[in-house]
Scaffold this active site. Structure first.
Site, PDB file in Angstrom:
ATOM      1  N   LYS A  30       0.841  -1.199   0.000  1.00 53.85           N
ATOM      2  CA  LYS A  30       0.000   0.000   0.000  1.00 53.85           C
ATOM      3  C   LYS A  30       0.879   1.253   0.000  1.00 53.85           C
ATOM      4  CE  LYS A  30      -3.348   2.555   2.636  1.00 53.85           C
ATOM      5  NZ  LYS A  30      -4.132   2.696   3.850  1.00 53.85           N
ATOM      6  N   GLU A  35      10.838  -4.343   3.882  1.00 51.36           N
ATOM      7  CA  GLU A  35      10.903  -5.738   3.436  1.00 51.36           C
ATOM      8  C   GLU A  35      10.572  -5.845   1.951  1.00 51.36           C
ATOM      9  OE1 GLU A  35       9.379  -4.652   6.152  1.00 51.36           O
ATOM     10  OE2 GLU A  35       9.493  -6.099   7.807  1.00 51.36           O
ATOM     11  N   GLY A  78      -4.277  -1.421   5.345  1.00 50.84           N
ATOM     12  CA  GLY A  78      -3.373  -2.470   4.849  1.00 50.84           C
ATOM     13  C   GLY A  78      -3.905  -3.869   5.124  1.00 50.84           C
ATOM     14  N   ARG A  79      -4.482  -4.075   6.312  1.00 49.06           N
ATOM     15  CA  ARG A  79      -4.929  -5.433   6.660  1.00 49.06           C
ATOM     16  C   ARG A  79      -6.250  -5.809   6.007  1.00 49.06           C
ATOM     17  NH1 ARG A  79      -3.889  -2.303  10.858  1.00 49.06           N
ATOM     18  NH2 ARG A  79      -5.461  -1.583  12.340  1.00 49.06           N
ATOM     19  N   GLU A  86      -3.439  -6.387  15.287  1.00 48.15           N
ATOM     20  CA  GLU A  86      -3.020  -5.063  14.824  1.00 48.15           C
ATOM     21  C   GLU A  86      -4.165  -4.064  15.056  1.00 48.15           C
ATOM     22  OE1 GLU A  86       0.235  -4.740  11.723  1.00 48.15           O
ATOM     23  OE2 GLU A  86      -1.469  -4.023  10.568  1.00 48.15           O
ATOM     24  N   HIS A 115      -2.842 -32.392  19.106  1.00 46.53           N
ATOM     25  CA  HIS A 115      -1.633 -33.112  19.509  1.00 46.53           C
ATOM     26  C   HIS A 115      -0.513 -32.136  19.838  1.00 46.53           C
ATOM     27  CE1 HIS A 115      -3.492 -36.906  18.274  1.00 46.53           C
ATOM     28  NE2 HIS A 115      -4.067 -36.151  17.362  1.00 46.53           N
ATOM     29  N   LYS A 174       9.647   0.092  13.385  1.00 46.94           N
ATOM     30  CA  LYS A 174      10.245   0.315  12.054  1.00 46.94           C
ATOM     31  C   LYS A 174      11.287   1.430  12.142  1.00 46.94           C
ATOM     32  CE  LYS A 174       6.124  -0.654   9.244  1.00 46.94           C
ATOM     33  NZ  LYS A 174       5.100  -0.037   8.394  1.00 46.94           N
TER      34      LYS A 174
HETATM   35  O1  F6P Z   1       2.600  -4.192   9.857  1.00 45.99           O
HETATM   36  C1  F6P Z   1       2.307  -2.865   9.612  1.00 45.99           C
HETATM   37  C2  F6P Z   1       1.771  -2.706   8.247  1.00 45.99           C
HETATM   38  O2  F6P Z   1       1.626  -1.336   8.065  1.00 45.99           O
HETATM   39  C3  F6P Z   1       0.460  -3.453   7.999  1.00 45.99           C
HETATM   40  O3  F6P Z   1      -0.649  -2.781   8.448  1.00 45.99           O
HETATM   41  C4  F6P Z   1       0.499  -3.656   6.533  1.00 45.99           C
HETATM   42  O4  F6P Z   1      -0.360  -4.654   6.152  1.00 45.99           O
HETATM   43  C5  F6P Z   1       1.960  -3.992   6.331  1.00 45.99           C
HETATM   44  O5  F6P Z   1       2.658  -3.187   7.248  1.00 45.99           O
HETATM   45  C6  F6P Z   1       2.474  -3.792   4.940  1.00 45.99           C
HETATM   46  O6  F6P Z   1       2.355  -2.461   4.527  1.00 45.99           O
HETATM   47  P1  F6P Z   1       2.420  -2.066   3.011  1.00 45.99           P
HETATM   48  O7  F6P Z   1       1.272  -2.714   2.311  1.00 45.99           O
HETATM   49  O8  F6P Z   1       2.334  -0.568   3.000  1.00 45.99           O
HETATM   50  O9  F6P Z   1       3.724  -2.547   2.463  1.00 45.99           O
END
Ligand code: F6P
Length: 524
Positions: free
Chosen positions: A182, A188, A241-242, A327, A358, A486
């Protein structure tokens, strides 16, 4: 929640009434309470209940202005007040989509259609993390578990081994890199995307950017990164994002399995949205789930919620709901900026049954804390071995029954004696074979695991989380806690690389480890 403060929950007489009713309620093994919503059954018979609690729950919702808050959510009003925006994921799955959304959906389906009809891209590397990852992973595993015609690897983690494994074995000339982010700034995703690009270049791919697709709310950032406009799909600032699996982020699901999966999930979720908007409180599945969750967490003090999907295909449902719940509800300051003085969102954990039995079910049955459990199962399987499914169903029902009904000392003693053991041993052993029972649970039964029912299930949890946010008076749509980590990580990465001196503000241990780990981390 549009800036107007809902006031302190525990100061309300309606909260006192709710708490009082909850403390006097019980799990009644003779009660059957099933709510059908969007084709799925939610059995709440295993929760604390009483007529007084039901009434107090409705009064509490009224006191929290629930109807107005729900309208605000569903109409795209500003519910995410700390970030000053809507959380309008429901608009992405509305049957009559707005022109801008419909146009983007059309572009997505055309892209997929072209790729499919030309049999392009044998391999997909989906790069994204959190909400840009879990929903897609969940759907691909749920509907592609028996194999898909494209090979799909998911790469989320910054750990270099993840991208190493994600690219391994794929032919770079026949691989599409899907970057879902987003913000298009997530470390990452940006780093892993770069590694994928380098991999394409190293293999001699002439136009590597033409093998990369971006789904983002910052199209200009993707464009600057080098991705052609035709390969950039939009999501909007008002999609948290979620919740992004309802957007073009699900492109990988469509490429791996079928575009019908996206369409089916959207239909199921839209049906749940309608139920949430229209069903009376007592028969409103997300609302009832939310209320019993608050009883369990804030009044009975259960610190966690266990998710037990009795469906091998739903292994990724646990991390998906983990992110959604934790979150969203991992907050302890209300909208006024005042600490909430009761426990809020529980820790969420779990594993598919029967593996879970188990692994940790012993703790659920006889451990000192226990946790409420959401059992999820499909009435009908999609394989050809009915006896497997019978045993799976029996295990699901049995675990729930044991948590609900328990086994008394007398029953345990009788069983021991019946097996022929001496009286004194039986009297001693029976203590170990007692099940307390009275441990709360939900049972969610899908007629079958289909895109439609999975969509409805995810929307059920989304709305449950929203209702809990309204009652607790917290914002379920931000995640400031993640942001601080972060920020710290970016400073530490520079220190480890030697481009910045080790900060004197670190605690002694962090400082020690920065110094100690500098060597292996420095760029050569
Ligand atoms: O973990 C924090 C977060 O902002 C989430 O809400 C989101 O899903 C994820 O990082 C990835 O963010 P982006 O889609 O901006 O890369």
């Amino acid at each position: 929640m549009n800036g107007a403060s809902p006031g302190r929950l525990t100061a309300l007489p309606e909260w006192a009434e709710f708490e009082h009713a909850a403390r006097n309620a019980k799990i009644d093994p003779s009660r059957l309470a099933v709510i059908n919503s969007a084709g799925i059954d939610l059995d709440i018979s295993g929760q604390y209940a009483s007529p007084a609690l039901e009434q107090a729950g409705a009064a509490l919702l009224e006191a929290r202005d629930f109807n107005a808050q729900r309208d605000l959510l569903l109409e795209g009003g500003i519910v995410n007040v700390t970030e000053d925006r809507a959380a309008w994921h429901t608009a992405l799955r509305a049957p009559a989509a707005q022109p801008e959304i419909a146009a983007e959906r059309q572009r997505l389906f055309e892209f997929i259609h072209t790729a499919d009809s030309q049999r392009k891209w044998r391999n997909i590397v989906h790069i994204g993390i959190g909400g840009s990852d879990w929903g897609v992973r969940l759907a691909v595993a749920a509907f592609g578990y028996a194999g898909t015609w494209r090979n799909v690897h998911f790469v989320a983690n910054i750990d270099g081994h993840a991208i190493q494994g994600g690219l391994a074995g794929f032919d770079p000339h026949d691989t599409l890199i899907v970057m879902a982010s987003k913000s298009f700034t997530t470390a990452e995703t940006m780093e892993n995307g770069q590694r994928a690009l380098e991999w394409l270049r190293a293999a001699g791919v002439a136009e590597p950017y033409k093998q990369v697709v971006a789904i983002t709310a910052r199209p200009e950032a993707a464009l600057n990164w080098g991705i052609p406009a035709a390969h950039i799909f939009k999501l909007w600032d008002w999609v948290g994002g979620r919740f992004s699996l309802w957007s073009a982020v699900s492109m990988t699901t469509a490429l791996a399995v079928s575009a019908d999966v996206i369409a089916g999930m959207q239909m199921g979720a839209a049906a749940m949205d309608k139920h949430f908007a229209e069903a009376p409180i007592a028969e409103n599945a997300p609302v009832q789930m939310a209320l019993s969750g608050i009883v369990n967490r804030s009044i009975l003090g259960y610190g966690s919620l266990n998710i037990a999907p009795y469906d091998f295909r739903l292994a990724n449902l646990v991390p998906y709901i983990q992110q959604l719940e934790m979150e969203s509800l991992g907050k302890s300051v209300d909208l006024n900026g005042v600490p909430v003085d009761i426990p809020t969102g529980p820790a969420v954990w779990g594993m598919p049954g029967t593996d879970a039995q188990h692994t940790f079910f012993q703790w659920l049955h006889q451990g000192s804390d226990g946790a409420p459990v959401d059992f999820i199962v499909a009435a009908q399987a999609d394989h050809g071995w009915p006896h497997h499914h019978r045993i799976l169903l029996a295990n699901c029902l049995a675990q729930r029954q044991a948590l609900l009904q328990g086994k008394s000392y007398d029953a345990a003693l009788e069983q021991c004696l019946e097996s022929g053991m001496p009286q004194d041993r039986a009297q001693w052993l029976a203590h170990h074979r007692v099940y307390g029972g009275g441990r709360p649970s939900n049972l969610i039964v899908l007629p079958r695991l289909s895109p439609y029912t999975l969509g409805a299930l995810l929307a059920l949890y989304e709305h449950k989380v929203f209702v809990q946010g309204v009652i607790w008076g917290i914002n379920p749509f931000d995640q400031w806690g993640v942001e601080y980590g972060k920020h710290l990580a970016s400073g530490l990465a520079q220190e480890l690389n030697g481009t910045k001196a080790t900060s004197t503000h670190h605690d002694a241990s962090t400082r020690h480890w920065v110094e100690r780990l500098k060597g292996p981390c420095t760029d050569t």
